[in-house]
Design a protein around this motif. Structure first.
Motif, PDB file in Angstrom:
ATOM      1  N   LYS A 264      51.022  88.184  24.784  1.00 26.37           N
ATOM      2  CA  LYS A 264      50.193  87.422  23.843  1.00 26.37           C
ATOM      3  C   LYS A 264      50.814  86.051  23.590  1.00 26.37           C
ATOM      4  O   LYS A 264      52.033  85.867  23.738  1.00 26.37           O
ATOM      5  N   GLU A 265      49.995  85.118  23.180  1.00 26.23           N
ATOM      6  CA  GLU A 265      50.483  83.806  22.751  1.00 26.23           C
ATOM      7  C   GLU A 265      51.645  83.995  21.777  1.00 26.23           C
ATOM      8  O   GLU A 265      51.579  84.853  20.892  1.00 26.23           O
ATOM      9  N   HIS A 278      52.274  79.847  25.382  1.00 28.74           N
ATOM     10  CA  HIS A 278      51.455  79.009  24.493  1.00 28.74           C
ATOM     11  C   HIS A 278      49.999  79.453  24.528  1.00 28.74           C
ATOM     12  O   HIS A 278      49.111  78.814  23.981  1.00 28.74           O
ATOM     13  N   ARG A 279      49.762  80.576  25.225  1.00 27.62           N
ATOM     14  CA  ARG A 279      48.426  81.181  25.292  1.00 27.62           C
ATOM     15  C   ARG A 279      48.654  82.616  25.746  1.00 27.62           C
ATOM     16  O   ARG A 279      49.761  82.953  26.199  1.00 27.62           O
ATOM     17  N   ASP A 280      47.673  83.452  25.646  1.00 32.52           N
ATOM     18  CA  ASP A 280      47.811  84.787  26.221  1.00 32.52           C
ATOM     19  C   ASP A 280      48.078  84.605  27.713  1.00 32.52           C
ATOM     20  O   ASP A 280      47.389  83.818  28.366  1.00 32.52           O
ATOM     21  N   SER A 281      49.087  85.298  28.240  1.00 32.49           N
ATOM     22  CA  SER A 281      49.534  84.986  29.594  1.00 32.49           C
ATOM     23  C   SER A 281      49.706  86.230  30.445  1.00 32.49           C
ATOM     24  O   SER A 281      49.953  87.331  29.928  1.00 32.49           O
ATOM     25  N   THR A 323      48.998  83.275  35.021  1.00 33.94           N
ATOM     26  CA  THR A 323      47.772  83.174  34.229  1.00 33.94           C
ATOM     27  C   THR A 323      46.782  82.274  34.972  1.00 33.94           C
ATOM     28  O   THR A 323      47.148  81.183  35.407  1.00 33.94           O
TER      29      THR A 323
END
Ligand SMILES: *Cc1c(COP(=O)(O)O)cnc(C)c1O
Length: 378
Positions: A264-265, A278-281, A323
């Protein structure tokens, strides 16, 4: 026991394309003037490609001799049954003279102390030893000065009956980048050869060019060239791009995705705070690390034929951010760290720029635990 006999499949591995090695060798041979001999330089574990397999291959393909810089390298070659002449390109110490004679190597020579030692042990063993006199034309590491060459050779011939002066050579300081200086070195070497010829004592095998010389100074082939990095389809001075299209790299580094992880972020990927999503990855953990020679500064890998950034490093596992790459990427998929995958490739040039290192140095950093997998194209 070698890795091949152990029959273990390792994740991170070096694939070595012997078909390409042969192509490179044929191309280099064709670019030489007729009759010019080829020394294959196999120091540093054949520039990381494996001392014995590469030496056996080039022996079978007609290399005239091998070049090494350590007695341990020469001993390994002889233990493997390789019969080619071996030229020792770096100086030996007196304590190494006896072993040098036993191993039937052809040492470089640039001083009287070693000449005496080699002559002594050659006499004891009832052998003649071929030596190559090194002339220092500006690199300022080993060798005698040009103006001392004639007297040195005359005195060797006079004093040491078990030595045979087979070769005379020099080495360029900066052939790729400094044409004026290199041409000065060639001239000074040529002057030495003329003087020796006039005196009737010019050794039969004169040589000066390594890879840079082969590429840029066809007038400096003399009787033999010493090919190192070029044979492996690589070049120094990253980005200079002198390499002909026909010469292609022989070694690729591959591994596999060993784990895929969705985070998760705000969550971490690997040790410390090096990577915070810095984002869901979607992350691929790849079995390769600095324990294998894959150091920080290695920026990208290929997975599924696409580039993915490396976002964290460790001794055994790197983390790549996948991602947005194909959903189809799965655990155990192949990863290329250097080499080609599909239509994409990561060149050694690119890798070395990232790490800020010359390619020969980088190849020495690939560690022993990375097995070498030799293959022919078919
Ligand atoms: C290493 C070495 C070579 C081979 O050099 P490359 O530039 O890699 O071809 C040739 N000659 C000497 C004396 C060397 O030490």
């Amino acid at each position: 026991m070698g890795d091949a006999e152990r029959n273990i499949v390792e994740v991170v591995r070096a694939d070595i394309n012997l078909t390409q090695l042969k192509r490179n060798m044929d191309f280099i041979r064709k670019s030489l003037k007729p009759g010019v001999k080829l020394m294959t330089v196999v120091k540093g574990d054949s520039y990381g490609h494996g001392l014995i397999p590469i030496s056996r291959a080039v022996e079978a393909w007609g290399s005239d001799c091998l070049g090494v810089v350590r007695l341990t390298e020469a001993a390994s070659l002889r233990e493997a049954g390789i019969k080619l002449p071996i030229v020792m390109l770096a100086p030996l110490m007196p304590a190494q003279a006896e072993a040098a004679i036993n191993l039937d190597i052809s040492p470089m020579l640039d001083n009287d102390i070693m000449a005496a030692e080699l002559d002594k042990y050659a006499g004891i063993k009832g052998k003649k030893v071929n030596v190559h006199i090194k002339i220092n034309t500006g690199l300022n590491r080993y060798g005698i000065l040009p103006e001392a060459a004639l007297d040195f050779i005359l005195s060797i011939k006079d004093k040491y009956k078990n030595l045979y002066v087979e070769g005379i050579y020099t080495h360029f300081r900066d052939p790729e980048l400094n044409r004026d200086f290199t041409e000065g070195q060639i001239k000074s070497f040529r002057d030495v050869l003329s003087k020796l010829s006039e005196a009737g004592v010019c050794p039969p095998v004169a040589h000066s060019s390594a890879s840079g010389g082969i590429l840029m100074y066809p007038e400096a082939q003399f009787d033999m060239v010493r090919v190192g990095i070029l044979l492996y389809g690589l070049e120094y001075v990253t980005g200079r791009k002198l390499l002909p299209q026909s010469l292609q790299p022989v070694i690729s580094i591959k591994s596999n995705v060993i784990k895929i992880r969705e985070i998760k972020e705000g969550e971490h990927g690997g040790y410390g705070d090096k990577f915070i999503a810095h984002r869901d990855s979607r992350l691929a953990i790849i079995a390769a690390g600095y324990g294998d020679g894959i150091s920080r500064g290695w920026k990208e890998v290929l997975i599924g034929g696409r580039r993915a950034p490396i976002v964290n490093y460790s001794m055994d596992g790197i983390v790549a951010d996948i991602t947005g790459l194909q959903e189809s990427i799965r655990e155990y998929d192949e990863v290329v760290l250097a080499g080609r995958q599909g239509d994409e490739s990561i060149s050694w040039d690119e890798v070395c720029r990232g790490i800020n290192v010359e390619v020969d140095e980088q190849l020495q950093r690939i560690t022993k635990r990375v097995p070498k997998n030799y293959y022919y194209e078919f």
